[in-house]
Design a protein around this motif. Structure first.
Motif, PDB file in Angstrom:
ATOM      1  N   PRO A 602       3.760   0.669  -1.591  1.00 35.11           N
ATOM      2  CA  PRO A 602       2.407   0.241  -1.962  1.00 35.11           C
ATOM      3  C   PRO A 602       2.207  -0.217  -3.406  1.00 35.11           C
ATOM      4  CG  PRO A 602       2.410   2.443  -0.975  1.00 35.11           C
ATOM      5  CD  PRO A 602       3.806   2.112  -1.351  1.00 35.11           C
ATOM      6  N   HIS A 603       3.222  -0.684  -4.101  1.00 38.95           N
ATOM      7  CA  HIS A 603       3.006  -1.255  -5.427  1.00 38.95           C
ATOM      8  C   HIS A 603       2.320  -2.615  -5.313  1.00 38.95           C
ATOM      9  CE1 HIS A 603       6.177   1.300  -7.779  1.00 38.95           C
ATOM     10  NE2 HIS A 603       4.954   1.793  -7.892  1.00 38.95           N
ATOM     11  N   LEU A 607       2.297  -5.545  -2.344  1.00 40.45           N
ATOM     12  CA  LEU A 607       1.216  -5.373  -1.374  1.00 40.45           C
ATOM     13  C   LEU A 607       0.057  -6.345  -1.562  1.00 40.45           C
ATOM     14  CD1 LEU A 607      -0.137  -3.730   0.888  1.00 40.45           C
ATOM     15  CD2 LEU A 607      -0.929  -2.120  -0.846  1.00 40.45           C
ATOM     16  N   GLY A 608      -0.200  -6.761  -2.809  1.00 36.80           N
ATOM     17  CA  GLY A 608      -1.428  -7.506  -3.105  1.00 36.80           C
ATOM     18  C   GLY A 608      -1.597  -8.767  -2.276  1.00 36.80           C
ATOM     19  N   GLY A 609      -0.532  -9.569  -2.139  1.00 35.41           N
ATOM     20  CA  GLY A 609      -0.634 -10.811  -1.379  1.00 35.41           C
ATOM     21  C   GLY A 609      -0.885 -10.582   0.097  1.00 35.41           C
ATOM     22  N   ILE A 610      -0.342  -9.490   0.649  1.00 31.91           N
ATOM     23  CA  ILE A 610      -0.607  -9.160   2.056  1.00 31.91           C
ATOM     24  C   ILE A 610      -2.095  -8.893   2.245  1.00 31.91           C
ATOM     25  CG2 ILE A 610      -0.172  -7.477   3.882  1.00 31.91           C
ATOM     26  CD1 ILE A 610       2.607  -7.078   2.777  1.00 31.91           C
ATOM     27  N   THR A 633      -5.595  -1.001  -4.747  1.00 36.97           N
ATOM     28  CA  THR A 633      -5.018  -2.039  -3.898  1.00 36.97           C
ATOM     29  C   THR A 633      -4.666  -1.484  -2.527  1.00 36.97           C
ATOM     30  OG1 THR A 633      -4.111  -3.149  -5.852  1.00 36.97           O
ATOM     31  CG2 THR A 633      -3.179  -3.762  -3.718  1.00 36.97           C
ATOM     32  N   TYR A 634      -4.027  -0.307  -2.503  1.00 40.63           N
ATOM     33  CA  TYR A 634      -3.584   0.256  -1.227  1.00 40.63           C
ATOM     34  C   TYR A 634      -4.774   0.682  -0.363  1.00 40.63           C
ATOM     35  CZ  TYR A 634      -0.795   2.976   2.075  1.00 40.63           C
ATOM     36  OH  TYR A 634      -0.192   3.459   3.211  1.00 40.63           O
ATOM     37  N   LEU A 635      -5.773   1.292  -0.981  1.00 35.22           N
ATOM     38  CA  LEU A 635      -6.943   1.715  -0.216  1.00 35.22           C
ATOM     39  C   LEU A 635      -7.716   0.502   0.327  1.00 35.22           C
ATOM     40  CD1 LEU A 635      -8.231   4.674  -2.430  1.00 35.22           C
ATOM     41  CD2 LEU A 635      -6.943   4.786  -0.273  1.00 35.22           C
ATOM     42  N   THR A 636      -7.796  -0.562  -0.477  1.00 35.19           N
ATOM     43  CA  THR A 636      -8.441  -1.794   0.008  1.00 35.19           C
ATOM     44  C   THR A 636      -7.663  -2.381   1.175  1.00 35.19           C
ATOM     45  OG1 THR A 636      -9.242  -2.248  -2.232  1.00 35.19           O
ATOM     46  CG2 THR A 636      -9.272  -4.073  -0.667  1.00 35.19           C
ATOM     47  N   TYR A 637      -6.351  -2.340   1.055  1.00 31.97           N
ATOM     48  CA  TYR A 637      -5.483  -2.834   2.130  1.00 31.97           C
ATOM     49  C   TYR A 637      -5.733  -2.063   3.426  1.00 31.97           C
ATOM     50  CZ  TYR A 637      -1.060  -3.168   4.741  1.00 31.97           C
ATOM     51  OH  TYR A 637      -0.103  -3.314   5.719  1.00 31.97           O
ATOM     52  N   GLY A 639      -8.384  -0.456   4.255  1.00 28.66           N
ATOM     53  CA  GLY A 639      -9.724  -0.789   4.729  1.00 28.66           C
ATOM     54  C   GLY A 639      -9.757  -2.111   5.467  1.00 28.66           C
ATOM     55  N   ARG A 640      -9.020  -3.086   4.967  1.00 27.09           N
ATOM     56  CA  ARG A 640      -9.005  -4.385   5.636  1.00 27.09           C
ATOM     57  C   ARG A 640      -8.253  -4.327   6.956  1.00 27.09           C
ATOM     58  NH1 ARG A 640      -8.508  -8.998   0.826  1.00 27.09           N
ATOM     59  NH2 ARG A 640     -10.414  -8.329  -0.255  1.00 27.09           N
ATOM     60  N   LEU A 641      -7.209  -3.535   7.033  1.00 25.95           N
ATOM     61  CA  LEU A 641      -6.526  -3.349   8.318  1.00 25.95           C
ATOM     62  C   LEU A 641      -7.493  -2.810   9.361  1.00 25.95           C
ATOM     63  CD1 LEU A 641      -3.049  -1.761   7.389  1.00 25.95           C
ATOM     64  CD2 LEU A 641      -3.505  -4.122   8.085  1.00 25.95           C
ATOM     65  N   LYS A 642      -8.273  -1.818   8.943  1.00 21.88           N
ATOM     66  CA  LYS A 642      -9.232  -1.219   9.863  1.00 21.88           C
ATOM     67  C   LYS A 642     -10.335  -2.198  10.237  1.00 21.88           C
ATOM     68  CE  LYS A 642     -12.119   2.923  10.419  1.00 21.88           C
ATOM     69  NZ  LYS A 642     -12.587   4.186   9.781  1.00 21.88           N
ATOM     70  N   ALA A 643     -10.821  -2.945   9.258  1.00 21.42           N
ATOM     71  CA  ALA A 643     -11.908  -3.886   9.512  1.00 21.42           C
ATOM     72  C   ALA A 643     -11.489  -4.988  10.484  1.00 21.42           C
ATOM     73  CB  ALA A 643     -12.391  -4.495   8.198  1.00 21.42           C
ATOM     74  N   HIS A 644     -10.248  -5.410  10.392  1.00 20.40           N
ATOM     75  CA  HIS A 644      -9.765  -6.490  11.261  1.00 20.40           C
ATOM     76  C   HIS A 644      -9.018  -5.964  12.483  1.00 20.40           C
ATOM     77  CE1 HIS A 644     -10.953  -9.659   8.484  1.00 20.40           C
ATOM     78  NE2 HIS A 644     -10.499  -8.907   7.498  1.00 20.40           N
ATOM     79  N   LYS A 645      -9.080  -4.652  12.692  1.00 24.09           N
ATOM     80  CA  LYS A 645      -8.515  -4.005  13.878  1.00 24.09           C
ATOM     81  C   LYS A 645      -7.040  -4.338  14.060  1.00 24.09           C
ATOM     82  CE  LYS A 645     -13.019  -3.983  16.181  1.00 24.09           C
ATOM     83  NZ  LYS A 645     -13.809  -4.410  17.368  1.00 24.09           N
TER      84      LYS A 645
END
Length: 811
Positions: A602-603, A607-610, A633-637, A639-645
């Motif tokens: 998760p550095h 991770l940022g570009g993903i 960055t990791y927590l936002t990532y 969250g977006r995984l969850k938001a986009h299922k």
């Protein structure tokens, strides 16, 4: 083609410009060819005047065409490639800051935090040594906006660099883009104090006193009454200036296919010509004895001024030249052929600036106009003649035909440049174009009246503001339609030729025997070109595994395309790289779905570009090490995984991925001993996030790839203890941790014994990656080394036996 002599001439010139751009022939060869073909052309034309032989006449035409081809190539080379010996290009990339003395030759684009302008350099001081030079550089001052202006003489201190090349496949090549504009260097100035003013008002007097003040007056008049998107939109419509228009709004116009209204085009020029001609004709009738052509001359002068005012974009130049030709036909009582008129405009522009051929504005303007002129009548015949009896219905149909023809003509250009076509643009133009006529008319009226007194412009700008808000609302409504715009892969040259060949023939097949014959030739040539492109292709035969190590600066990112068409993304670099690098590459390749996205650890630089791409592309499954980490960055990532299922899974040693039956994908790490279930805010003593990196091995036939993340020497030692040499041996290794000295131990490399190693690191990065000791280790093994900081992105193709390696900057 006998009816279109100018069109034929332009096509020969364009072919020469294209050849000069894509072929690296010395200037002497071009001059020799020009001399040779000129002599042959003169000789055959002399014979054709004395002997009535079809063969001699044909040869004369062929050699004349070859002369025009060479002339086009020479004109392009003379403006882009032939530079004087004291040109500024020969002083690029010096190790220390330099002093440049010269003159500002462009408008100064300012924000509260930066200024940017083009400077013509006359003297360079490299540290006590002064050299007279010539050439233009782009200057950016990273400080509060200064008080400089066009025509000012300045002395600046900064780093003189070559413009950035395209470091990834299909990426924007800024170096070529600026070279075609006559700019060969870039200078970054960090402090406003490093720009010393030496004098003012030393520029072209017409621009200095008659153009830029008027442009500032128009901008100030708009800003006095309007604000926000309305002000930015009106500036874009009247002046072609989109700087104050948010990128989100520009993207909406692009998605709906009406972005052309933000560029000064035929609509603006035609409306100004119509208004000015009526005004001058009415005025001239009041004064008896004035020449008949005076209103046309005065209108032409106004158009020339307007084109200069808006920066002479290709669309405005094309429309103005066609208007001039139309005026000339009226004056001389000659009927002009529309396609010849369009060709005259192209000829004029390419003679003045042959590099304009490669600008998107030129390509869109001319392909759209050509399609409108060529397809208007065939499309019109598709409607019942009775429908044209009603004025309103006739207007709607004509607008529909023009919009449809323009869309058909520009599809390949839009697909190649933006990888996007709008499915709703034909309908959207029916609503937007009529509004634009009123917006432009009211905007121009307010500008003229505002010069008399600002209060006079208020009512017109107020009405314009309502129309602009309504336009924005209409565009937002159309953009909300499902599939209003779709992403498409970059079309090949063969497809583009096939498409335009069909477009030129299919609408005339019923009426013309020549069109039927041409259609057969288009199909045969396209099929033949498709076959030979495969035969002569440098790509490997059969099904291929393709791995592209993208250049995302100081970070990792790899795109794997499997033989069965499925895809995997491993890491994504820092935040922002998703928009700048990954998404453009995927869309250019026609990839709209990624089956697996792997975050090795998760550095941010992995991770940022993903995180960026998740809202914009379909993802099958997200994979990672399962190590909790409490960074933003990791927590936002997550969250977006969850938001986009998007389902998420943790990889562990021994896991395998079933993505292609011909490929074996094994997870070699992380082991549970390196994972801690405790959520961490930082890397505390005794814990190294690099060592939880997911390590994957992909095997295809006898070729294998080892992806190592940022694993360091502790993991190297564990791998050697856990696996046999055959388990680790790989053809290609993604060098761990950007070539840091803390990884790539001698013991591991003896186990892996890679033939090829790829190091992903940033140019001039502050960590000093890759370490010289590590480079030497790989060289001692006889490994071929590739580096993204030197080679740009590296594409590797394999059929399971051979490797085809293509560095972006070394092609």
């Amino acid at each position: 083609m006998e009816r279109f002599p100018v069109l034929r001439t332009v096509l020969w010139l364009m072919l020469g410009i294209l050849l000069a751009n894509y072929m690296t022939l010395p200037v002497g060869v071009w001059i020799t060819l020009a001399t040779f073909f000129s002599l042959l052309s003169l000789l055959t034309h002399w014979f054709s005047t004395r002997f009535t032989s079809p063969l001699v006449s044909s040869l004369a035409n062929v050699f004349l065409g070859l002369c025009l081809i060479v002339a086009g190539g020479l004109s392009y080379i003379a403006r882009v490639d032939v530079l004087p010996p004291n040109h500024i290009q020969y002083f690029l990339n010096l190790p220390r800051p330099v002093f440049l003395t010269g003159k500002i030759v462009s408008e100064v684009h300012q924000t509260p935090y930066r200024s940017a302008f083009v400077m013509h350099v006359e003297v360079i001081d490299t540290g006590g040594l002064h050299y007279p030079v010539q050439g233009n550089v782009e200057v950016e001052v990273s400080d509060s906006a200064g008080v400089w202006a066009f025509g000012d003489r300045v002395r600046i201190k900064g780093r003189l660099r070559a413009p950035e090349e395209a470091r990834n496949p299909f990426a924007f090549d800024r170096r070529t883009f600026l070279a075609r504009k006559g700019i060969h260097g870039v200078v970054r100035v960090w402090r406003k104090a490093d720009v010393d003013p030496l004098g003012q008002n030393d520029g072209n007097w017409f621009l200095l006193w008659a153009v830029f003040p008027v442009k500032r007056h128009i901008e100030n008049t708009i800003d006095t009454v309007l604000s926000g998107n309305s002000a930015g939109l009106l500036k874009g419509i009247l002046l072609g200036d989109r700087q104050s228009l948010p990128s989100r709004v520009q993207a909406l116009f692009a998605d709906v296919g009406v972005v052309h209204v933000l560029a000064v085009s035929g609509l603006h020029v035609g409306l100004i010509a119509f208004i000015m001609l009526l005004l001058f004709q009415s005025t001239c009738r009041m004064v008896p004895g004035l020449p008949f052509g005076l209103p046309y001359v005065l209108t032409s002068l106004v158009l020339i001024y307007y084109v200069i005012l808006v920066g002479a974009p290709p669309s405005a130049m094309r429309a103005s030249i066609m208007v001039f030709a139309f005026f000339g036909g009226i004056w001389l009582e000659r009927k002009l052929i529309s396609l010849n008129t369009l060709a005259i405009a192209a000829l004029f522009i390419l003679v003045l600036s042959p590099q304009m051929l490669f600008t998107v504005g030129f390509q869109l303007s001319f392909t759209a106009t050509f399609a409108i002129l060529y397809l208007h009548q065939p499309l019109k015949q598709g409607f019942p003649s009775s429908w044209f009896r009603f004025s309103f219905l006739r207007y709607i149909i004509e607008l529909l035909i023009v919009s449809c023809a323009a869309v058909l003509g520009t599809i390949p250009v839009l697909a190649y440049t933006f990888n996007q076509i709008s499915l709703i643009s034909v309908i959207a133009n029916l609503f937007v174009i009529p509004q634009m006529m009123f917006v432009v008319a009211l905007g121009l009226t307010s500008v003229v009246l505002g010069a008399i007194h600002p209060a006079l412009a208020l009512p017109f700008l107020a009405v314009d503001s309502i129309l602009l808000q309504f336009t924005l609302w209409v565009v937002e409504c159309f953009s909300a339609f499902p599939y209003a715009a779709i992403k498409v892969p970059t079309p090949s040259l063969i497809f583009t030729g096939f498409y335009y060949g069909l477009l030129l023939t299919v609408f005339h097949v019923r009426q013309s025997i020549l069109a039927r014959k041409a259609l057969v030739w288009v199909l045969l040539i396209s099929a033949s070109a498709g076959v030979w492109s495969q035969v002569l292709s440098p790509d490997l035969p059969g099904e291929r595994l393709q791995v592209t190590f993208l250049d995302v600066g100081q970070g990792d990112c790899s795109v794997i395309e499997f033989p069965n068409g499925k895809t995997m993304l491993i890491d994504g670099g820092d935040p922002g790289n998703g928009y700048r690098v990954i998404l453009p590459y995927l869309w250019k390749r026609g990839i709209h779905h990624v089956d697996y996205v792997v975050n090795t650890h998760p550095h941010r630089d992995h991770l940022g570009g993903i995180m960026d791409i998740l809202p914009h592309i379909s993802i099958g499954e997200a994979l990672d090490s399962g190590q909790p980490y409490l960074s933003y960055t990791y927590l936002t990532y997550l969250g977006r995984l969850k938001a986009h299922k998007i389902p998420r899974k943790s990889l562990k040693i021994g896991d395998t991925l079933k993505i292609d039956p011909n490929c074996e994908i094994k997870c070699l790490h992380p082991d549970e001993k390196f994972i801690t279930n405790t959520s961490r805010f930082s890397e505390e003593e005794g814990f190294n996030l690099n060592n939880v990196s997911v390590i994957l091995k992909i095997e295809y036939g006898s070729v294998s790839f080892l992806f190592t993340g940022d694993a360091e020497q502790e993991v190297d030692e564990w791998l050697i203890q856990r696996f046999l040499p055959d388990d680790l041996r790989s053809t290609v290794i993604k060098v761990p941790h950007h070539g840091s000295r803390t990884s790539s131990t001698v013991s591991l490399l003896r186990w892996v014994r890679p033939r090829v190693a790829v190091i992903q690191c940033g140019v001039g990065n502050k960590f000093g990656h890759p370490d010289p000791v590590i480079l030497q280790r790989y060289r001692q093994l006889g490994t071929r080394l590739y580096r993204t900081d030197v080679d740009g992105a590296i594409r590797i193709q394999t059929d399971g036996h051979q490797l085809l390696i293509e560095p972006t900057l070394s092609k």
